[in-house]
Design a protein around this motif. Structure first.
Motif, PDB file in Angstrom:
ATOM      1  N   GLU A 192       0.823  -1.206   0.000  1.00  0.00           N
ATOM      2  CA  GLU A 192       0.000   0.000   0.000  1.00  0.00           C
ATOM      3  C   GLU A 192       0.863   1.265   0.000  1.00  0.00           C
ATOM      4  O   GLU A 192       0.496   2.269  -0.613  1.00  0.00           O
ATOM      5  CB  GLU A 192      -0.953  -0.044   1.190  1.00  0.00           C
ATOM      6  CG  GLU A 192      -1.983  -1.162   1.040  1.00  0.00           C
ATOM      7  CD  GLU A 192      -2.907  -1.315   2.225  1.00  0.00           C
ATOM      8  OE1 GLU A 192      -2.682  -0.635   3.257  1.00  0.00           O
ATOM      9  OE2 GLU A 192      -3.853  -2.128   2.136  1.00  0.00           O
TER      10      GLU A 192
ATOM     11  N   ASN B 201      -6.353  -4.307  -3.367  1.00  0.00           N
ATOM     12  CA  ASN B 201      -7.554  -4.550  -2.574  1.00  0.00           C
ATOM     13  C   ASN B 201      -7.803  -6.043  -2.360  1.00  0.00           C
ATOM     14  O   ASN B 201      -8.209  -6.472  -1.269  1.00  0.00           O
ATOM     15  CB  ASN B 201      -8.768  -3.905  -3.256  1.00  0.00           C
ATOM     16  CG  ASN B 201      -8.691  -2.389  -3.255  1.00  0.00           C
ATOM     17  OD1 ASN B 201      -8.097  -1.785  -2.357  1.00  0.00           O
ATOM     18  ND2 ASN B 201      -9.293  -1.756  -4.246  1.00  0.00           N
ATOM     19  N   GLU B 202      -7.543  -6.839  -3.389  1.00  0.00           N
ATOM     20  CA  GLU B 202      -7.714  -8.290  -3.273  1.00  0.00           C
ATOM     21  C   GLU B 202      -6.724  -8.872  -2.270  1.00  0.00           C
ATOM     22  O   GLU B 202      -7.081  -9.747  -1.468  1.00  0.00           O
ATOM     23  CB  GLU B 202      -7.557  -8.940  -4.648  1.00  0.00           C
ATOM     24  CG  GLU B 202      -8.716  -8.634  -5.591  1.00  0.00           C
ATOM     25  CD  GLU B 202      -8.388  -8.920  -7.048  1.00  0.00           C
ATOM     26  OE1 GLU B 202      -7.349  -9.554  -7.317  1.00  0.00           O
ATOM     27  OE2 GLU B 202      -9.176  -8.496  -7.920  1.00  0.00           O
TER      28      GLU B 202
ATOM     29  N   THR C  60      -4.718  -1.501  -8.699  1.00  0.00           N
ATOM     30  CA  THR C  60      -5.609  -1.099  -7.606  1.00  0.00           C
ATOM     31  C   THR C  60      -6.429  -2.295  -7.131  1.00  0.00           C
ATOM     32  O   THR C  60      -6.567  -2.543  -5.922  1.00  0.00           O
ATOM     33  CB  THR C  60      -6.542   0.023  -8.068  1.00  0.00           C
ATOM     34  OG1 THR C  60      -5.768   1.128  -8.529  1.00  0.00           O
ATOM     35  CG2 THR C  60      -7.438   0.492  -6.924  1.00  0.00           C
ATOM     36  N   ASP C  61      -6.979  -3.039  -8.090  1.00  0.00           N
ATOM     37  CA  ASP C  61      -7.754  -4.228  -7.733  1.00  0.00           C
ATOM     38  C   ASP C  61      -6.892  -5.247  -6.996  1.00  0.00           C
ATOM     39  O   ASP C  61      -7.342  -5.848  -6.009  1.00  0.00           O
ATOM     40  CB  ASP C  61      -8.335  -4.880  -8.997  1.00  0.00           C
ATOM     41  CG  ASP C  61      -9.418  -4.034  -9.642  1.00  0.00           C
ATOM     42  OD1 ASP C  61      -9.966  -3.138  -8.956  1.00  0.00           O
ATOM     43  OD2 ASP C  61      -9.709  -4.258 -10.833  1.00  0.00           O
TER      44      ASP C  61
ATOM     45  N   ARG D  88      -5.403  -7.317   0.255  1.00  0.00           N
ATOM     46  CA  ARG D  88      -5.815  -6.887   1.599  1.00  0.00           C
ATOM     47  C   ARG D  88      -6.930  -7.799   2.128  1.00  0.00           C
ATOM     48  O   ARG D  88      -6.904  -8.212   3.289  1.00  0.00           O
ATOM     49  CB  ARG D  88      -6.271  -5.424   1.557  1.00  0.00           C
ATOM     50  CG  ARG D  88      -6.937  -4.920   2.820  1.00  0.00           C
ATOM     51  CD  ARG D  88      -6.060  -4.998   4.053  1.00  0.00           C
ATOM     52  NE  ARG D  88      -4.973  -4.036   4.051  1.00  0.00           N
ATOM     53  CZ  ARG D  88      -4.142  -3.864   5.090  1.00  0.00           C
ATOM     54  NH1 ARG D  88      -4.305  -4.582   6.204  1.00  0.00           N
ATOM     55  NH2 ARG D  88      -3.162  -2.997   5.020  1.00  0.00           N
ATOM     56  N   LYS D  89      -7.897  -8.129   1.287  1.00  0.00           N
ATOM     57  CA  LYS D  89      -8.993  -8.993   1.718  1.00  0.00           C
ATOM     58  C   LYS D  89      -8.494 -10.411   2.014  1.00  0.00           C
ATOM     59  O   LYS D  89      -8.936 -11.050   2.978  1.00  0.00           O
ATOM     60  CB  LYS D  89     -10.084  -9.022   0.654  1.00  0.00           C
ATOM     61  CG  LYS D  89     -10.854  -7.712   0.522  1.00  0.00           C
ATOM     62  CD  LYS D  89     -11.889  -7.769  -0.593  1.00  0.00           C
ATOM     63  CE  LYS D  89     -12.624  -6.452  -0.729  1.00  0.00           C
ATOM     64  NZ  LYS D  89     -13.594  -6.462  -1.860  1.00  0.00           N
TER      65      LYS D  89
END
Length: 214
Positions: free
Chosen positions: A116, A177-178, A173-174, A180-181
């Motif tokens: 990040e 986020n993926e 960006t995706d 992080r999840k």
């Protein structure tokens, strides 16, 4: 390469040649000879011979009798690799959630935070490196040697195509986020969700890699 330690020279020669082949420095069909590589890398024939043997086992080159012809990674290879990853990377995430320790979670947290940070700086080169680290760490955390020994070499072979995907900032960006999840599912011990998210991540990555080459 003259300053490499002799005890690990063959490994380092292999790593360099593997990376150069995957990244397209050596084009498909190009002929590599021991003499040519001795001159380029500044090392003796022995580590080069060992590296070429391992590259042939990885099917990145083939022996012609006059040298080693570069095979590289074709789009068909990429599809096969990503299909395999789609089926087993979820397992790595599943077992990572089951077998996580405070120490390995701390390391995975650090990797996600770094991703990040580099994303905020739009530092694509470091993002590529951290992406490698994220997936490698999940393999380590799984504590399943067969899964790790299968996935890690396959991930190395997709390096060139992942560069294309990372150059697409929307996909990057995706990915962030993926990741992080996936991290959150692993950290919470939700193995089923971690598996589901990891599989979906690879499905999406495969689509963008292949579209990027098409």
């Amino acid at each position: 390469m003259r300053n490499y330690k002799s005890t690990s020279l063959a490994d380092q020669v292999f790593d360099k040649l593997e990376n150069d082949i995957i990244q397209g420095v050596y084009a498909r069909g190009e002929l590599l000879t021991e003499l040519k590589l001795v001159e380029q890398l500044g090392v003796s024939r022995t580590p080069i011979r060992e590296a070429l043997r391992r590259l042939e086992q990885e099917r990145l080159i083939e022996d012609t009798g006059k040298g080693s012809r570069v095979l590289g990674i074709t789009e068909e290879d990429l599809q096969d690799i990503m299909n395999i990853r789609e089926r087993i990377e979820g397992l790595a995430a599943y077992y990572a959630a089951k077998n996580a320790t405070p120490e390995t979670l701390k390391e995975l947290t650090h990797i996600v935070d770094l991703q990040e940070f580099y994303f905020s700086k739009q530092d694509k080169e470091h993002l590529r490196q951290v992406d490698d680290q994220f997936h490698d760490m999940i393999c380590v955390m799984s504590k399943r040697s067969v899964i790790a020994d299968t996935l890690i070499p396959l991930m190395r072979k997709t390096r060139r195509y992942r560069r294309v995907a990372i150059d697409n900032w929307e996909r990057t960006t995706d990915t962030m986020n993926e990741h992080r999840k996936m991290y959150e599912a692993i950290a919470s011990g939700n193995a089923e969700l971690a598996e589901e998210l990891a599989t979906a991540h690879i499905v999406s990555a495969k689509r963008h890699m292949i579209e990027g080459e098409g």
